[in-house]
Write an enzyme that holds these catalytic residues in place. Structure first.
Site, PDB file in Angstrom:
ATOM      1  N   HIS A  38     -41.533 -24.672  22.634  1.00  0.00           N
ATOM      2  CA  HIS A  38     -40.242 -25.277  21.343  1.00  0.00           C
ATOM      3  C   HIS A  38     -40.946 -23.719  20.652  1.00  0.00           C
ATOM      4  O   HIS A  38     -41.925 -23.677  19.261  1.00  0.00           O
ATOM      5  CB  HIS A  38     -41.167 -26.327  20.670  1.00  0.00           C
ATOM      6  CG  HIS A  38     -40.323 -27.340  19.665  1.00  0.00           C
ATOM      7  ND1 HIS A  38     -40.052 -27.582  18.802  1.00  0.00           N
ATOM      8  CD2 HIS A  38     -38.452 -27.593  19.506  1.00  0.00           C
ATOM      9  CE1 HIS A  38     -39.605 -27.829  18.553  1.00  0.00           C
ATOM     10  NE2 HIS A  38     -38.633 -27.879  18.859  1.00  0.00           N
ATOM     11  N   HIS A  80     -35.897 -21.280  12.753  1.00  0.00           N
ATOM     12  CA  HIS A  80     -35.407 -22.787  12.593  1.00  0.00           C
ATOM     13  C   HIS A  80     -34.474 -23.522  12.001  1.00  0.00           C
ATOM     14  O   HIS A  80     -33.500 -24.071  12.281  1.00  0.00           O
ATOM     15  CB  HIS A  80     -36.387 -23.747  13.179  1.00  0.00           C
ATOM     16  CG  HIS A  80     -36.159 -24.986  13.407  1.00  0.00           C
ATOM     17  ND1 HIS A  80     -36.073 -26.228  11.773  1.00  0.00           N
ATOM     18  CD2 HIS A  80     -35.800 -25.782  13.619  1.00  0.00           C
ATOM     19  CE1 HIS A  80     -35.784 -27.397  12.768  1.00  0.00           C
ATOM     20  NE2 HIS A  80     -35.802 -27.081  13.830  1.00  0.00           N
TER      21      HIS A  80
END
Length: 154
Positions: A38, A80
């Site tokens: 991730h 992100h």
């Protein structure tokens, strides 16, 4: 009363259908059997969503999940958050920057800069799967989708 009940049942069935997803889609087979890092394999001085984290994930045999934002100049940045506050310590939005501006920001106090999707695609080049999350800001979903699809089609 019966009409309302029928409408409610139809809506509930539609909701269940939408939530079921496409579990049997043949393309999903390519994603199975992999472990995924991730935002890359980060930690130990390697910031998330950095090329170092992506190289490390690839070296360890992982596919990756990443996030993509559309920048002011039409390029696609891999990060992100829309704000650079948490990752680069700057109170600026990625959507307001150009590729040239990225030279002014480093991730988590390291020498790692914000990556571009093109760099990541060149690194992975079919070696492992990618799960790409498109991060829409300021209602730029159409332009973001067009840019991402165009890049992924090349």
């Amino acid at each position: 009363m019966i009409t309302a009940l029928i409408i409610l049942v139809v809506l509930a069935a539609l909701l269940l259908f939408l939530l079921a997803g496409r579990r049997n889609h043949p393309g999903l087979e390519k994603l199975r059997g992999w472990s995924y890092a991730h935002r890359g394999l980060h930690g130990e001085g390697i910031p998330e969503n950095s090329m170092a984290a992506f190289r490390r994930a690839l070296e360890h045999g992982y596919g990756i999940e990443l996030d993509v934002h559309l920048m002011k100049d039409g390029n696609l940045a891999v990060i992100h958050d829309s704000s650079l506050k948490r990752t680069a310590g700057a109170d600026v939005m990625i959507e307001d920057l150009t590729v040239e501006d990225l030279e002014n920001y480093r991730l988590e106090g390291t020498n790692e800069k914000i990556s571009l999707l093109r760099e990541l695609l060149d690194l992975y080049a079919g070696k492992a799967p990618l799960i790409v999350e498109l991060k829409c800001e300021r209602n730029n979903f159409s332009a973001l989708c067009r840019a991402a699809c165009a890049m992924l089609d090349t």
